[in-house]
Structure formats: C-alpha cells, structure tokens
Design a protein around this motif. Structure first.
Motif, short mmCIF file in Angstrom:
data_model
loop_
_atom_site.label_atom_id
_atom_site.label_comp_id
_atom_site.label_asym_id
_atom_site.label_seq_id
_atom_site.Cartn_x
_atom_site.Cartn_y
_atom_site.Cartn_z
N PRO A 62 0.83 -1.21 0.00
CA PRO A 62 0.00 0.00 0.00
C PRO A 62 0.87 1.26 0.00
CG PRO A 62 -0.04 -1.03 2.16
CD PRO A 62 0.74 -1.94 1.27
N ASP A 63 0.29 2.36 -0.45
CA ASP A 63 1.00 3.64 -0.40
C ASP A 63 1.42 3.90 1.04
OD1 ASP A 63 0.62 4.05 -3.11
OD2 ASP A 63 -1.20 5.26 -2.82
N SER A 65 4.12 2.53 2.38
CA SER A 65 4.97 1.42 2.86
C SER A 65 6.41 1.70 2.51
CB SER A 65 4.54 0.11 2.19
OG SER A 65 3.23 -0.19 2.50
N TYR A 89 5.16 0.55 7.94
CA TYR A 89 3.93 1.20 7.48
C TYR A 89 3.37 2.07 8.58
CZ TYR A 89 -0.79 1.57 5.49
OH TYR A 89 -1.97 2.03 4.98
N SER A 95 -6.92 1.53 5.80
CA SER A 95 -6.41 1.84 4.45
C SER A 95 -5.59 0.67 3.90
CB SER A 95 -5.61 3.13 4.44
OG SER A 95 -4.48 3.04 5.25
N ALA A 96 -4.85 -0.01 4.75
CA ALA A 96 -4.08 -1.18 4.30
C ALA A 96 -5.02 -2.29 3.85
CB ALA A 96 -3.17 -1.68 5.41
N GLN A 98 -8.12 -1.99 2.83
CA GLN A 98 -8.80 -1.59 1.59
C GLN A 98 -7.88 -1.79 0.39
OE1 GLN A 98 -12.15 -0.83 1.26
NE2 GLN A 98 -11.57 -1.21 -0.87
N HIS A 99 -6.61 -1.44 0.55
CA HIS A 99 -5.63 -1.65 -0.53
C HIS A 99 -5.59 -3.13 -0.92
CE1 HIS A 99 -1.91 -1.73 -2.81
NE2 HIS A 99 -1.54 -2.73 -2.03
N TYR A 100 -5.50 -4.02 0.06
CA TYR A 100 -5.41 -5.45 -0.25
C TYR A 100 -6.74 -6.03 -0.73
CZ TYR A 100 -0.57 -5.62 0.88
OH TYR A 100 0.78 -5.40 0.85
N ARG A 101 -7.85 -5.47 -0.29
CA ARG A 101 -9.14 -5.90 -0.85
C ARG A 101 -9.17 -5.63 -2.36
NH1 ARG A 101 -12.62 -3.40 3.92
NH2 ARG A 101 -12.73 -5.25 5.25
N ASP A 102 -8.76 -4.43 -2.74
CA ASP A 102 -8.76 -4.04 -4.15
C ASP A 102 -7.73 -4.85 -4.94
OD1 ASP A 102 -10.67 -2.17 -3.43
OD2 ASP A 102 -9.26 -0.47 -3.43
N THR A 103 -6.52 -4.93 -4.43
CA THR A 103 -5.43 -5.64 -5.12
C THR A 103 -5.72 -7.12 -5.24
OG1 THR A 103 -3.83 -4.00 -4.32
CG2 THR A 103 -2.95 -6.11 -5.10
#
Length: 153
Positions: A62-63, A65, A89, A95-96, A98-103
């Motif tokens: 995630p942004d 990191s 991080y 936010s982490a 959500q990043h991994y949900r999307d990725t």
C-alpha cells in the motif's frame, strides 16, 4: 567365538530398532526410515512455498509502505506453508485492508471471511491475510497446506 556373539547381538538390536517407532511404540510393516522421513516439511512443501512466494499480491504494498522483507516458512508438525512480506507502514489498518481488498480482488482472490481471501494456488487453496500495522509493521501473508485445510472460512 566372541565376535560371533557380538554380531548376533548387534543384528538383534538393529532388527528390534526397526520395529520400534517413536516413543517406543511397536510399528508393524514400517521401517525406521519411513518414520523418520514421514515427519516434517519436505520437497512438496518447499515447492508449495515457492509458488506462494511468487504470488504478485505480495509484491504490491500500500502507499506509505517502506522496505519490504519477504519470508517463507513451513511448520514441521502440521506441514502448513506460509509465504509473506512485512513492510514498515505508518498508515491505518483500514487503508491497508482496503488496498489489499482491491489488489487481491483484481488478482483473482475472493473474500471469504473478514480480512481473509482465498484463491487456488498450485494444487491447493491459499489464504491471504493482512496483519497490522502493529508497532509500524504491516504483514501480508499466504498460508496453505497439502491437506487443503480451510484457514479462515
């Protein structure tokens, strides 16, 4: 004459040792070598670990990191395999995640329970989880085994 008795005694000990398993239990139809090699992680788990470690979701932090240290482990008792990456991080857990949900979703992982995702990896199912950040460290890891256990369903 003495050498003959020593040879017989040694042969008897070796034969008895082949019948004894761990903790002195008698094992019929199995050699001591089978008992030694059936325990713990082996080549199959090593190959599974390499497949897990090659999943690109572990390479997309995630942004916010920094760094990133890869790890790969196998538990000798249960023979489950873990491959992951930890990052420095400072962001929020939300936010982490959500990043991994999307990725993860974009890479074919499906949400199965809470913060856990599943995907067919090799010839089993891998489970992706996100941990932290705890004390500034975020971990993302994939766990799997040859028994196709359900880690987070």
């Amino acid at each position: 004459m003495r050498m003959h008795r020593v040879g017989k005694t040694l042969a008897a000990l070796v034969a008895a040792g082949g019948l004894l398993g761990t903790a002195g239990y008698v094992v019929v139809g199995s050699s001591a070598g089978d008992l030694l090699f059936a325990y713990g992680c082996g080549d199959a788990e090593e190959r599974l670990g390499e497949v897990l470690a090659g999943e690109s979701v572990l390479e997309v932090p995630p942004d916010g990191s920094r760094g990133g240290e890869s790890y790969q482990e196998c538990d000798d008792d249960d023979r489950f395999v873990v491959a992951g990456r930890s990052y420095a991080y400072e962001g929020s857990p939300q936010s982490a995640l959500q990043h991994y949900r999307d990725t993860a979703s974009a890479q074919g992982w499906r949400a199965v329970a809470g913060d856990c995702f599943a995907k067919s990896v090799g010839d089993t199912t891998g489970y992706l989880t996100v941990w932290g950040p705890d004390e500034g460290t975020l971990q993302v890891e994939i766990t799997a085994d040859r028994e196709d256990s359900r880690w987070c369903e």
